[in-house]
Design an enzyme around this catalytic site. Structure first.
Site, PDB file in Angstrom:
ATOM      1  N   ARG A   1       0.854  -1.187   0.000  1.00 35.66           N
ATOM      2  CA  ARG A   1       0.000   0.000   0.000  1.00 35.66           C
ATOM      3  C   ARG A   1       0.891   1.240   0.000  1.00 35.66           C
ATOM      4  NH1 ARG A   1      -2.198  -3.742   3.593  1.00 35.66           N
ATOM      5  NH2 ARG A   1      -4.304  -4.452   3.039  1.00 35.66           N
TER       6      ARG A   1
ATOM      7  N   LYS B   1      -2.444  -2.198   7.760  1.00 35.28           N
ATOM      8  CA  LYS B   1      -3.882  -1.950   7.850  1.00 35.28           C
ATOM      9  C   LYS B   1      -4.572  -2.999   8.701  1.00 35.28           C
ATOM     10  CE  LYS B   1      -8.002  -1.391   4.961  1.00 35.28           C
ATOM     11  NZ  LYS B   1      -8.534  -1.351   3.575  1.00 35.28           N
TER      12      LYS B   1
ATOM     13  N   HIS C   1      -2.287   3.299  -5.251  1.00 32.88           N
ATOM     14  CA  HIS C   1      -2.940   2.085  -4.751  1.00 32.88           C
ATOM     15  C   HIS C   1      -3.316   1.157  -5.899  1.00 32.88           C
ATOM     16  CE1 HIS C   1      -5.554  -0.478  -2.309  1.00 32.88           C
ATOM     17  NE2 HIS C   1      -5.032   0.096  -1.256  1.00 32.88           N
TER      18      HIS C   1
ATOM     19  N   ARG D   1      -1.271  -1.984  -6.916  1.00 30.15           N
ATOM     20  CA  ARG D   1      -1.564  -3.283  -6.307  1.00 30.15           C
ATOM     21  C   ARG D   1      -2.577  -4.059  -7.147  1.00 30.15           C
ATOM     22  NH1 ARG D   1      -1.145  -4.191  -0.855  1.00 30.15           N
ATOM     23  NH2 ARG D   1      -3.377  -4.541  -0.539  1.00 30.15           N
TER      24      ARG D   1
ATOM     25  N   HIS E   1      -3.920  -9.183   2.582  1.00 32.98           N
ATOM     26  CA  HIS E   1      -5.354  -9.215   2.825  1.00 32.98           C
ATOM     27  C   HIS E   1      -5.666 -10.288   3.859  1.00 32.98           C
ATOM     28  CE1 HIS E   1      -6.449  -7.358  -1.347  1.00 32.98           C
ATOM     29  NE2 HIS E   1      -6.090  -6.444  -0.463  1.00 32.98           N
TER      30      HIS E   1
ATOM     31  N   TYR F   1      -7.229 -21.354  10.767  1.00 30.64           N
ATOM     32  CA  TYR F   1      -6.446 -22.576  10.605  1.00 30.64           C
ATOM     33  C   TYR F   1      -5.297 -22.417   9.607  1.00 30.64           C
ATOM     34  CZ  TYR F   1      -9.815 -25.267  13.305  1.00 30.64           C
ATOM     35  OH  TYR F   1     -10.593 -25.752  14.316  1.00 30.64           O
TER      36      TYR F   1
END
Length: 415
Positions: free
Chosen positions: A248, A275, A337, A340, A363, A373
């Protein structure tokens, strides 16, 4: 039959002297005047709790602030509550709490308490932006309002002018943030329910618009624009760094030299700068290492890899790359941005594992169970993918457009 106490007189109360130990003067029906060793006098009502059936004292106030007549009146009111199976002590505490709520639990004070908790889970830039929106749009009109008196019409009235300006995303964010404050008030016991939970439904919904981003086949055009742009050397390095690392804008701009592990070829970004508030590890490719080696003579003595011009002790502005892309003639076509998105689209089209791409973009898996998991960061497989991405950028650079590809041909303007 219990002996009735002789009612007190004003003269008797005034003449009551302090003794070594505190003592009580009875007025009758449980009302007593307690005389303290230091001379203070306090009215008490001794009564039987209607719930527990145990005797306890209710403080009525100090003499002479509370006169004999006032004390008798207040004690009678308390005895009436007892007759109605209401504990006067608890009733008094609830009344005091209600009064305190009007001054102590204002929207601004509760918002500050919420924000102190909230800012621990978001980046500093996000936190600063959030509180700015409160000071600009909410606190001037709502700051002194008791949290218990907040209503949906009150909040809607304040947000309507923002909606009228067309700032629908701002309305959406403010609605969300003010609801978070109200939920905090519910969870901390300040109010019983959130009266503004549905306010977002009365406003126009902002259109979902994807951030501008170039298509994979336009990468060569981007690299040529970067190479020919009249921008400072550090800015040029910053844009390529962000493109290669898929970070970012704020993460790239705030990169520090002490976050770089040259031996293991890793960039370790701490959670407080991310973030999602999780540590992020980025494998460094031959090309990103080359970028670092090239800029090191310029900024290696600084804390930040991309220092600001005016104050080199801090990092460059997070909008630096955006401003440069706009000056290159790419305004409306891409943003910092959007780099990305360019990387994500390209890697997905090339068939790379979606989990690898999402992890590279830092993310969080929307499937919370799966996320719990699946804690691996696929580091070795990401090394392969990131190396492919860097090579792809080099191929799109046609030899001389990239700093990492051919630093000796660097064209620098305005150093």
């Amino acid at each position: 039959m219990a002996r009735l106490a002789k009612p007190l007189s004003e003269t008797e109360i005034k003449n009551a002297k302090a003794k070594d130990k505190e003592y009580n003067l009875a007025d009758g029906a449980g009302l007593q005047l307690r005389v303290k060793p230091h001379g203070s006098k306090l009215w008490l009502l001794n009564y039987v709790n209607p719930i527990t059936k145990k005797r306890q004292n209710l403080s009525i106030g100090a003499y002479p602030d509370i006169s004999l007549a006032d004390a008798r009146k207040l004690s009678q009111e308390a005895r009436t509550l007892v007759a109605l199976d209401i504990d006067p002590k608890q009733h008094k505490a609830e009344q005091l709490a209600a009064k305190a709520a009007l001054t102590e639990h204002t929207f601004e004070k509760v918002a500050i308490q919420w924000f102190e908790t909230k800012k621990e889970s978001i980046t500093k830039n996000h936190a600063d932006s959030t509180w700015r929106s409160f000071k600009l749009h909410l606190l001037p009109a709502l700051g002194k309002t008791p949290i218990s008196q907040m209503t949906a019409p009150m909040v809607i009235k304040i947000l309507r002018p923002v909606e009228a300006k067309g700032s629908l995303e701002t309305v959406k964010r403010l609605s969300q943030r003010i609801n978070e404050v109200m939920i905090y008030a519910v969870n901390t016991g300040l109010i019983h329910a959130n009266p503004i939970s549905g306010i977002k439904s009365v406003f126009k919904k902002p259109r979902k618009e994807h951030l501008a981003a170039l298509k994979p086949n336009e990468l060569s055009e981007l690299m040529q624009a970067i190479a020919n742009a009249s921008i400072k050397k550090v800015t040029r390095f910053l844009i390529e760094w962000q493109l290669h690392t898929m970070t970012r804008p704020n993460e790239a701009a705030a990169a520090r030299w002490d976050e770089i592990n040259f031996d293991d070829r890793l960039w370790l970004i701490p959670a407080e700068k991310m973030k999602m508030r999780r540590d992020h590890v980025i494998p460094l490719t031959d090309q990103t290492i080359a970028l670092l080696e090239a800029i090191k003579p310029l900024t290696g003595h600084r804390e930040y890899i991309f220092p600001a011009d005016r104050n080199p002790k801090t990092h460059c502005n997070v909008q630096t790359a955006n401003a440069a892309l706009n000056r290159m003639g790419l305004k409306g076509r891409t943003t910092a941005h959007g780099l990305r998105s360019l990387a994500s689209t390209t890697l997905n089209e090339q068939g790379f594992d979606a989990d690898l791409i999402e992890t590279a973009l830092a993310h969080i898996d929307k499937n919370q169970i799966r996320s719990a998991y699946n804690r691996t960061d696929y580091l070795q497989r990401r090394r392969v993918m990131m190396s492919w991405w860097s090579e792809y950028i080099m191929d799109a650079s046609s030899g001389n457009f990239s700093l990492a590809n051919n630093l000796k041909h660097l064209k620098v303007v305005g150093e």
